[in-house]
Design an enzyme around this catalytic site. Structure first.
Site, mmCIF file in Angstrom:
data_model
loop_
_atom_site.group_PDB
_atom_site.id
_atom_site.type_symbol
_atom_site.label_atom_id
_atom_site.label_comp_id
_atom_site.label_asym_id
_atom_site.label_seq_id
_atom_site.Cartn_x
_atom_site.Cartn_y
_atom_site.Cartn_z
ATOM 1 N N ASP A 433 -78.175 -100.995 34.572
ATOM 2 C CA ASP A 433 -77.765 -99.612 34.750
ATOM 3 C C ASP A 433 -76.285 -99.620 35.136
ATOM 4 O O ASP A 433 -75.721 -100.648 35.505
ATOM 5 C CB ASP A 433 -78.617 -98.963 35.842
ATOM 6 C CG ASP A 433 -78.256 -97.514 36.076
ATOM 7 O OD1 ASP A 433 -77.929 -96.824 35.096
ATOM 8 O OD2 ASP A 433 -78.273 -97.081 37.237
ATOM 9 N N LYS A 1034 -84.673 -96.559 27.855
ATOM 10 C CA LYS A 1034 -84.280 -97.815 28.478
ATOM 11 C C LYS A 1034 -85.398 -98.855 28.378
ATOM 12 O O LYS A 1034 -85.165 -100.008 28.005
ATOM 13 C CB LYS A 1034 -83.907 -97.590 29.940
ATOM 14 C CG LYS A 1034 -82.630 -96.795 30.162
ATOM 15 C CD LYS A 1034 -82.334 -96.669 31.654
ATOM 16 C CE LYS A 1034 -81.061 -95.895 31.922
ATOM 17 N NZ LYS A 1034 -80.743 -95.806 33.365
ATOM 18 N N ASP A 1054 -80.837 -99.412 40.247
ATOM 19 C CA ASP A 1054 -80.931 -99.017 41.643
ATOM 20 C C ASP A 1054 -81.648 -97.697 41.849
ATOM 21 O O ASP A 1054 -81.896 -97.314 42.985
ATOM 22 C CB ASP A 1054 -79.527 -98.890 42.248
ATOM 23 C CG ASP A 1054 -78.782 -97.687 41.721
ATOM 24 O OD1 ASP A 1054 -78.116 -96.990 42.504
ATOM 25 O OD2 ASP A 1054 -78.862 -97.421 40.506
ATOM 26 N N ASN A 1057 -84.842 -93.730 38.007
ATOM 27 C CA ASN A 1057 -84.813 -93.694 36.548
ATOM 28 C C ASN A 1057 -84.740 -95.089 35.934
ATOM 29 O O ASN A 1057 -84.819 -95.222 34.718
ATOM 30 C CB ASN A 1057 -83.618 -92.858 36.070
ATOM 31 C CG ASN A 1057 -82.299 -93.408 36.569
ATOM 32 O OD1 ASN A 1057 -82.243 -94.098 37.578
ATOM 33 N ND2 ASN A 1057 -81.235 -93.108 35.868
#
Length: 1463
Positions: A433, A1034, A1054, A1057
């Site tokens: 991310d 993702k 983190d 999502n």
């Protein structure tokens, strides 16, 4: 729960029979009236009746169908523990295999060992695991007992009051009363709060790890209650959805006695496990209990992942089974052949009771089973236990590595999955991310644009640069203190008690997600800094330095607000003054930020009553006017002439905007520093206190502050860092948010006057709408205003169309504002800033009431509730007026560029999957060296399947012209064969390629079966950026690479999502950052910083893989070597299944004599030091290629084991041939020589020698002799008729024994020693070279490492060192305008985008060869070239001076067009 509705069916049946009127939910036009009324499916709903006198009978009937609140997380009971645990253990086929051997050994005709001896190894393994499982389950039992016995106040119908009861006695429908700091016992619908606004504050740390307080409000209609809640007055029926595990989703309605309904959602649900904060009393009705609560439904436990070595090991175990089968078959056939050599039955062949002998075939089958029992050690039962112990040891050292400990957060690395540590050394793809992972997730307000005028905040940028220098200096000073001075600690200030009577409610210590019992002292010299009371409140985030020019206009706008009255509303003139006021009001209002003070943390700030300001003395009023004069005087001195680029001022308040191209890119930047910047930007902000009553009318909403008391510093507790950054920015300009309740929000203006807005509705942010709106009533004009903020890709499509405006001049002005704002958004994105658009809308009272009616109906619906709420939001959020946009900086974490560069050198492909916009992600990619300035970057943005396929084909053809795909080396029996790929045409270095793709294109790829081409293209790219991607996308990308390419994947994130992506990868890593702990709680490993990934993979990953892989190979080797001794003996005993080694000696051999050395080897061995592994990341490829443990390594060890077993057997055999020694005397030197050989083999495999290694090896060798001497001394009749009594004692007095035990290991290990010597001397592997470098002195080692790195990187200019902050790297050119990079080797870009207009979608079919041809000046259009050829710009020319013709901004597509350009 399908039976949960049966008991209340009759009640609902008579309601329908009585002809009760239909609810508005079923008759509103918004809910499609043409469809027939659908009866609610009772199997999909839950009906809750209150437990009071009136509804007690209904409650009795329904409550029986619902589960109780008692929880049980244990797996066993006293009665089921033994059978259930054994049943679970025998799910392992290895245990089942050994159980089968025990059963076979109990058959007299196949008995090889004593029956009890055969059971011993299996019993020991089962007992150890049983004790471990029992202790774990007992801890769960004690925890359940403690939880179920907790006390809570429950309403008792007979006593008409709340009485204390245990949690396990709570039932659905009970009324529960909770106090401050009390844990919620079940899922409860909030009906009453002691807060006057009907708010209850929660801490959800036990659920998601977030310590920020959340607000929950009572059900509509229950907020205005006088006194205490009366359960007997509650006569409503609750209908809601069945229990599910969605923490943030809940819907239902409350049916009143008059058949009307009131809808509610998750904003009114108190979840089990949360803690009440800052609320004296809260009362609710229980909806879900026990294992049906959302917290328990989400407690699925850790996922089991199988490591790559484990999968490889299972395959090799099957090979061992095949070897065992061949050996047993050979024994059975040999036994039959040997029996045929006797003309008569031999004397040892005993007939049965009838005098009959076994048939040869049956005798051979019995011998086959006997050989299985004899050679069972070939399958290593101790290997599984040893692997578990080794992984525990590896995790211990991993957890205690100080380099992976973050002092700022006081968190070490967390190892949540103990069975996949070795996979850390085999990662090939990393999916990361961006926000909070690569960046700090500390959002800092950087710049803004209002009404087309850009304010660059140069002084704020200087402040951020200064803070970076201070941070680096403080780190150096801390290191200096560590070396020179003893530890110092600062005392935390104690919380001040409030004055004036009772002590206010306080928040107790925030719960933290439990970490594996770890406590660590801070390093010497580290000074504890006072932690901020709330998240997102560090000095770098909240101390914003205002722009000087904007500050002057903000003061003018604040004074203009005072002139507004209900009779004189604000004119929709799009003037700069009014827009600036609305812009900062939107920043302060349009959020969910909670307000507290530093003196009373987490306290809700309330507004004093309106009569407080009326009691101000004349002296204070005189001071007030004096300060007004001083303020106006300071404004007159500090004000400067407005910039000619200020859109509003240059054209007048109402005048149209001229189309001046020279002013398009101008920015309003202050040239000098404003002395009144920061939080003290206004003199009114120094001594003001809160004024104005929260419930005041329009006459009382503007109150002068009381100047007599010191104002406490406000703390803003936000759920996201973006919200906190915007509120801090508004506060810096003295638009201060001072109070928030569900009904009202109060903002203090620069002159100290407080405005209290009535909050009519709040439409929260969600990932689908990508925006948030708040509907308020303006306190001065009484207008209903909608303030909206959100992503520019969403807000720009919702703006009012300038072409539909009747006023031509106003339409031109709106168009110009939108165009210039879009240009500023592009500029922000190129600078790597996160952008948000701010807009407003004024609606009439009638329109709002009509919309509010529809909204209430949608909220009361159970069917399609989410779709209806989305539809009502879309009805409101349209025809917006653009106010401006903000640019928020999210700085890179420390060490990210170096970490990415090291991972690249290690052969790891790094992909970034982010929901951010494309330009921002690309800028961050350059800053962190994910993309280099010499890379050719392909950007694909399309929504058409045909176009996407054509683009992928063209990109593949172009990339293959310069990049020969390196075919993987072929393998033959585990040996690598070089590929025959032809070399590149030119000798020059081939530039790397990068790929940038958005979420819409990913949808096309997944839906259009284009995954294969997409993966083929990505294999040519050194970096891939997936922008605007959803959490589902993702996880789909990770699964695509993991499954289709068969690669080892790692995901790191983190936020919530990132959970799906983390769970989809082979290894998931969570970062305990600013967005709660959901990612950590679903991960396998948790770290605090991205830079920790470098050592975690390159050092610990390599060590864990190397140790465990070589240990597994060694286990197979030693078992095969030992079992073959018994197999060779069968050729000399007629394949009778007898042994020359005592049974107990064979058992002790695996359990004691050879078990500890490989375990120590697997925990402590280091083939290469940590310093060398970090300096030479290429060494990580050893694990990626599985060089330590693969098919060839397995079979080589098998052959080596067979050779050594031959030597260990036949040298003693030839030595004692022809002698009259007994069988155990013959077996003693064989056993001793083989043990010595196996231990010395282990010593040769060890790369690191410590005292522990030496003691363990020597101890194992001495233990063998001690145990053998004691056993042979006391065992007189242990194994009749051949007993091992005094065998070892006699052998130790025989010189031949010593000669055999010395000669045999030397001959057996000579080939292995010769192979290792040649490999160490002439080996070309990276590990061999690194081992040689490690043995050199420090200075020579550093020189060798530098020489190595210079050979590996012939082009040092390829990687340009860049600072950790955003250095304005080269970015994709847009509208043929871009900043010229300072480097002489700028990047090459190939942009591919869907250029076809929506009206021309029918003509998108184009042939592949047509797409790949075209002239140098061709521009992609419908049916033409999608990969635009290169265009060159002179590097010295500033691109902003080039003005190209821009298409008029289209309402249907606000995106800027992207041009293919090679700089």
């Amino acid at each position: 729960m399908t039976l949960s509705m049966d008991s209340c069916w009759r009640r609902w049946q008579w309601r329908v029979q009585d002809g009760a009127p239909q609810s508005p939910t079923e008759t509103t036009p918004l809910l499609s009236p043409e469809r027939e009324r659908q009866h609610s499916s009772l199997a999909q709903q839950r009906v809750v009746f209150p437990n009071n006198c009136m509804c007690h009978q209904d409650w009795e009937k329904t409550s029986r169908s619902y589960s109780g609140n008692k929880i049980c997380t244990t797996k066993y009971t006293l009665l089921t523990f033994l059978p259930q645990n054994l049943f679970e253990q025998f799910h392992r086929w290895a245990n089942l295999y050994f159980l089968l051997l025990v059963i076979l050994n109990w058959i007299p005709s196949m008995e090889v060992f004593h029956r009890e001896i055969t059971m011993l190894p299996l019993a020991i393994v089962l007992f150890i695991i049983m004790v471990k499982d029992g202790m774990e389950d007992f801890r769960r039992y004690r925890f359940d007992t403690e939880i179920n016995g907790s006390r809570v106040q429950i309403y008792e119908r007979r006593e008409q009051s709340f009485v204390p009861k245990r949690w396990k006695e709570v039932r659905v429908g009970d009324f529960v009363q909770m106090q401050c700091n009390e844990v919620i016992p079940a899922d409860i619908l909030l009906l009453f709060s002691s807060d006057p606004s009907g708010i209850c504050h929660l801490e959800t740390a036990n659920l998601d790890g977030e310590t920020n307080l959340k607000q929950r409000c009572v059900v509509k209609g229950f907020s205005q209650q006088e006194g205490q809640f009366q359960p007997e007055h509650f006569h409503n029926t609750i209908v809601c959805e069945k229990p599910n595990n969605h923490l943030n989703k809940f819907k239902g309605y409350m049916e009143h006695p008059d058949q009307t309904r009131t809808g509610f959602g998750s904003e009114s649900l108190l979840l089990r496990g949360c803690t009440i904060r800052n609320t004296e009393v809260a009362v609710g009705i229980v909806i879900y209990t026990g294992h049906e609560t959302k917290a328990m439904l989400n407690n699925s436990g850790p996922r089991y992942k199988r490591s790559k070595i484990e999968r490889r090991m299972n395959t090799d175990v099957f090979f061992c089974i095949g070897i065992l089968f061949l050996m047993c078959l050979c024994g059975a056939i040999g036994h039959s052949l040997w029996n045929r050599t006797f003309e008569e039955h031999p004397p040892f062949d005993v007939p049965d009771a009838d005098g009959n002998f076994l048939p040869p075939a049956l005798g051979g089958f019995y011998m086959f089973l006997t050989m299985i029992i004899l050679l069972q050690v070939l399958i290593p039962i101790s290997l599984y236990v040893s692997i578990e112990l080794v992984k525990l040891g590896q995790v211990f050292f991993l957890h205690n590595d100080l380099d992976l400990y973050d002092e700022e957060s006081d968190l070490p690395i967390q190892c949540r999955a103990l069975n996949i540590t070795e996979d850390l050394g085999q990662i090939q793809y990393i999916f990361s991310d961006k926000t909070g992972t690569l960046t700090e997730n500390k959002m800092v307000f950087r710049r803004c644009t209002i009404m087309g005028s850009e304010y660059c905040h140069q002084e704020n940028a200087k402040r951020l640069e200064t803070l970076k220098e201070v941070d680096s200096d403080s780190e150096e000073w801390a290191q200096y203190q560590c070396l020179s001075f003893p530890a110092r600690r600062t005392q935390r200030p104690s919380t001040m008690r409030s004055q004036g009577g009772a002590q206010p409610l306080r928040r107790s210590q925030s719960a933290r997600v439990p970490i594996q019992g770890h406590s660590r002292q801070r390093s010497v010299g580290y000074c504890d800094s006072v932690q901020p009371p709330v998240a997102f409140s560090s000095s770098i985030e909240k101390d914003v330095t205002p722009d000087k020019n904007l500050l002057t206009k903000v003061r003018d706008a604040a004074l203009w607000l005072e002139t507004l009255t209900e009779a004189k509303p604000a004119k929709p003139s799009h003037s700069t003054t009014s827009s600036i006021a609305d812009f900062f009001l939107a920043l302060a209002i349009c959020n969910s930020v909670m307000v507290s003070t530093t003196t009373e943390p987490r306290q809700r700030v309330t507004i004093p009553p309106p009569n407080k300001a009326l009691g101000t003395s004349l002296e204070k009023i005189q001071q007030l006017f004096q300060r007004l004069k001083l303020m106006s005087l300071s404004q007159s001195f500090s004000s400067t002439a407005p910039s000619d680029t200020d859109l509003g001022d240059s054209l007048g308040a109402n005048g149209p905007i001229t189309d001046s191209d020279e002013k398009d890119d101008a920015s309003v930047c202050s040239g000098d520093y404003s002395t009144d910047g920061g939080y003290r930007s206004s003199t009114w902000d120094q001594n003001d206190i809160l004024g104005s009553g929260s419930g005041a009318s329009s006459d009382g909403v503007m109150e002068a502050p009381d100047l007599g008391l010191a104002k406490p510093e406000l703390c803003y507790e936000a759920e996201s860092p973006d919200e906190a950054a915007l509120v801090h920015a508004a506060h810096a300009y003295s638009f201060t948010l001072v109070s928030r309740t569900p009904e009202q929000v109060t903002v203090r203006l620069p002159q100290g006057i407080c405005l209290t807005f009535d909050v009519l509705f709040t439409l929260g942010f969600d990932s689908v709408r990508k925006r948030m709106s708040v509907v308020v009533r303006h306190p001065l004009t009484r207008e209903i205003v909608i303030y909206t903020k959100g992503a520019d890709s969403t807000i720009m499509d919702l703006l009012e169309d300038p072409a539909c405006v009747t006023d031509t001049d106003l339409g031109k002005k709106m168009k110009k504002i939108q165009a210039r704002t879009q240009k500023h958004l592009d500029l922000y994105a190129r600078d790597g800033l996160r952008t948000l658009c701010i807009a407003k809308k004024v609606i009439s009272e009638e329109d709002f009431q009509r919309w509010a009616s529809f909204r209430r109906q949608a909220e009361a619906s159970l069917d399609n509730r989410d779709e209806l709420l989305m539809e009502t939001a879309q009805h409101l959020e349209n025809q917006l007026t653009l106010l401006g946009a903000t640019g928020i900086e999210d700085r890179l974490q420390e060490g990210v560029p170096d970490t990415i560069a090291a991972l690249r050198e290690a052969g790891i492909q790094l992909w970034v999957l982010t929901g951010d916009k494309q330009e921002t992600a690309v800028n961050i990619a350059y800053s962190c060296r994910l993309l280099s300035q010499t890379d050719t970057v392909y950007a694909i943005n399309t929504e058409s399947q045909e176009t996407c396929e054509s683009i992928l084909n063209c990109a593949l053809e172009e990339v293959k012209q310069f990049h020969q795909l390196q075919k993987p080396d072929h393998k033959l029996f585990g040996f690598r064969l070089p590929s025959k790929a032809p070399p590149t045409a030119s000798g020059a270095a081939v530039p790397d390629a990068g790929l940038v793709i958005d979420g819409k294109t990913l949808n096309v790829i997944f839906q259009g079966q284009l995954e294969k081409k997409f993966l083929e293209l990505t294999q040519h790219c050194r970096s891939v950026l997936c922008c605007r991607s959803t959490p589902l996308q993702k996880s789909m990308v990770v699964k695509l690479v993991r499954d289709k390419l068969g690669m080892m994947t790692l995901s790191i994130g983190d936020g919530a999502n990132d959970v799906s992506m983390i769970q989809a990868a082979d290894i998931g890593i969570g970062i305990s950052g600013q967005e709660g702990m959901q990612a950590v709680m679903s991960s396998d490993f948790a770290i605090s910083r991205f830079k920790h990934l470098k050592k975690l993979l390159l050092v610990h990953g390599h060590w864990c893989y190397s140790r465990l892989a070589r240990m597994v190979v060694y286990f197979f080797y030693k078992n095969v070597c030992y079992v073959n001794l018994l197999f060779w003996y069968q050729f000399f005993c007629g394949f009778s299944g007898s042994t020359m080694i005592d049974y107990w000696q064979m058992i002790f051999f695996n359990l004691f004599f050879t078990s500890l050395p490989p375990i120590i080897f697997g925990i402590l061995d280091k083939d290469v030091s940590a310093e060398t592994l970090l300096a030479l990341p290429e060494l990580y490829k050893n694990g990626q290629n599985s060089e330590c443990y693969n098919l060839s390594a397995f079979w080589i060890s098998m052959m080596d084991a067979s050779y050594q077993s031959l030597i260990c057997f036949f040298i003693p055999y030839l030595t004692y041939k022809g002698s009259d020694i007994d069988v155990f005397t013959f077996g003693a030197p064989i056993n001793t020589a083989s043990l010595t050989t196996i231990l010395l083999h282990q010593a040769m495999e060890m790369k690191t020698w410590t005292t522990i290694h030496g003691l363990v090896l020597l101890g194992s060798f001495l233990m063998y002799f001690v145990v053998s001497l004691l056993y042979n001394a006391i065992c007189v009749t242990c194994n009749s008729p051949t007993n091992p009594y005094w065998v070892m004692e006699n052998q130790l007095s025989d010189p031949t024994f010593y000669l055999v035990c010395l000669l045999t290991p030397v001959v057996a290990l000579l080939p292995r020693y010769f192979f290792l010597s040649v490999q160490g001397t002439y080996g070309k592997s990276l590990i061999s070279k690194a081992e040689k470098i490690d043995k050199l002195p420090v200075d020579k080692r550093n020189l060798e490492i530098q020489s190595w790195r210079s050979k590996q990187r012939p082009g040092p200019a390829a990687e340009v060192s860049q600072p950790a902050s955003h250095p304005a790297p080269p970015i994709p050119p847009q509208d043929f305008r871009t900043s010229t990079p300072k480097s002489s080797s700028p990047p090459k870009w190939r942009h591919t985008e869907d250029w076809m207009l929506r009206k021309q979608r029918g003509s998108r079919e184009c042939k592949r060869e047509d797409l790949c041809l075209g002239g140098p000046s061709a521009r992609p259009s419908s049916g033409q070239h999608l990969l635009e050829p290169s265009r060159t710009l002179v590097p010295g020319a500033h691109s902003r001076g080039q003005n190209d013709v821009r298409k008029p901004l289209s309402r249907s597509s606000h995106r800027r067009s992207q041009s293919s350009l090679t700089i």
